[in-house]
Design a protein around this motif. Structure first.
Motif: not given
Length: 367
Positions: A151-154, A160-162
């Motif tokens: 939904n467009g979010a990483p 907590g890292q991409p």
């Protein structure tokens, strides 16, 4: 001391015969391409169960070194595309089998995470652009890393890292961007490529980790970083050994006429010491490199794994071999004369190939 080559003399002659033409045209000669496929070099690291050859890693590395010692572009293309073929061991077997069943199957790609994959249904919508896909013109499939989104979010990992994932996709959704203009390795055609909003099933995403391997052979228990270091270092060292041989020929034809002298350049003590020293150092590191690689492989083949200390030693030896190669090339080049600066000479092509290959990010000088 001569080294018995795993590359048949007839194959070496075919590679050498068309190397200059390939360099001029910016892509492997058709004879090169036919030989690569006929010998199965692009399948040699893929699992046997899905159509690969699953050769022992030390045998593959020695072969890649031998090919690079004849021509850097052929060696580099074989190594990078065969290395991408190794990823078949981390894919669902049905997908790996389908990829390797493709006529003249070839995987090319990039490790840089310069794209995104957006979650969509039971797959991913891919968008991005990647550089340096060696062998791009003959690739039937491409691999790459991409950051994951929903939904467009990483999407984030436990720290907590991409999150990032490797993918393999068919070549028909890929657009090649022809911008490979390096001074060397010209015939690798290591062009960029892009994918624009193409959907692939989730099966096309994979994790490169022994714990996530779908194939059970020892090749897929060998960690990625040591694997990458040993294959790349062997290529660079093969090119350096080729350069040293050509430099010795150049030096043997030159004369030293400075300071009232008129003598063969090879008889100048400092020059002879530089040549002998370069050869000796390369042979020493090479011997220790393969001794450790063979030992690590024996452990893995016996059911064990590459320990962290072994992996660090393998990386260090690979970097030492590359450093010895840089020292040899840069020490001997000034003795080779203007002939070595001619763009149409074999020694200049090898010099250009070496200095391009050794710029790979993994091979950056340490300390």
């Amino acid at each position: 001391m001569s080294i018995l080559s795993p590359l048949p003399a007839r194959d070496a002659a075919r590679i050498a015969r068309h190397a200059a033409t390939a360099d001029t045209h910016g892509w492997l000669h058709p004879v090169h391409q036919a030989l690569i496929h006929r010998r199965g070099w692009l399948r040699m690291l893929a699992p046997r169960a899905v159509g690969g050859e699953e050769r022992p890693l030390p045998d593959v590395v020695r072969l890649e070194e031998a090919i690079a010692r004849i021509d850097g572009s052929v060696g580099w293309t074989v190594t990078l595309c065969a290395g991408a073929g190794w990823f078949a061991g981390f894919l669902p077997p049905h997908l790996a089998r389908a990829i390797l069943a493709t006529p003249r199957a070839c995987l090319a790609g990039s490790g840089a995470p310069t794209g995104h994959a957006d979650r969509e249904g039971d797959g991913w919508r891919i968008d991005g652009e990647w550089d340096y896909a060696s062998g791009a013109p003959m690739a039937t499939h491409f691999t790459f890393n991409a950051y994951l989104r929903a939904n467009g979010a990483p999407l984030l990992d436990a720290d907590g890292q991409p999150r990032m994932l490797a993918f393999v996709v068919p070549g028909d959704i890929v657009e090649i961007v022809p911008r490979w203009r390096s001074i060397g390795l010209r015939a690798t055609a290591s062009h960029a490529y892009r994918i624009r909003a193409a959907w692939v099933h989730a099966d096309h995403g994979f994790v490169i980790d022994p714990a996530a391997a779908c194939a059970q052979g020892p090749l897929y228990r060998f960690p990625f970083l040591p694997f990458a270091f040993v294959t790349l270092a062997a290529n660079v060292a093969g090119m350096a050994a080729h350069f040293v041989d050509l430099a010795a020929d150049c030096i043997a034809r030159r004369r030293n006429r400075f300071g009232g002298q008129d003598e063969p350049l090879i008889e100048v003590p400092a020059v002879r010491a530089a040549l002998d020293g370069a050869r000796g150092r390369l042979a020493d590191v090479r011997g220790r490199f393969y001794a450790l690689l063979d030992a690590c492989w024996a452990d893995v083949a016996a059911g064990g794994k590459v320990a962290g200390e072994q992996a660090a030693q393998m990386q260090a030896l690979a970097q030492e071999w590359v450093a010895a190669s840089r020292h040899a090339v840069d020490t001997l080049y000034p003795y080779c004369g203007l002939f070595a600066a001619r763009a149409d000479s074999d020694i200049n092509r090898v010099w250009r190939d070496f200095h391009t290959a050794s710029q790979h990010a993994l091979l950056m000088p340490q300390g």
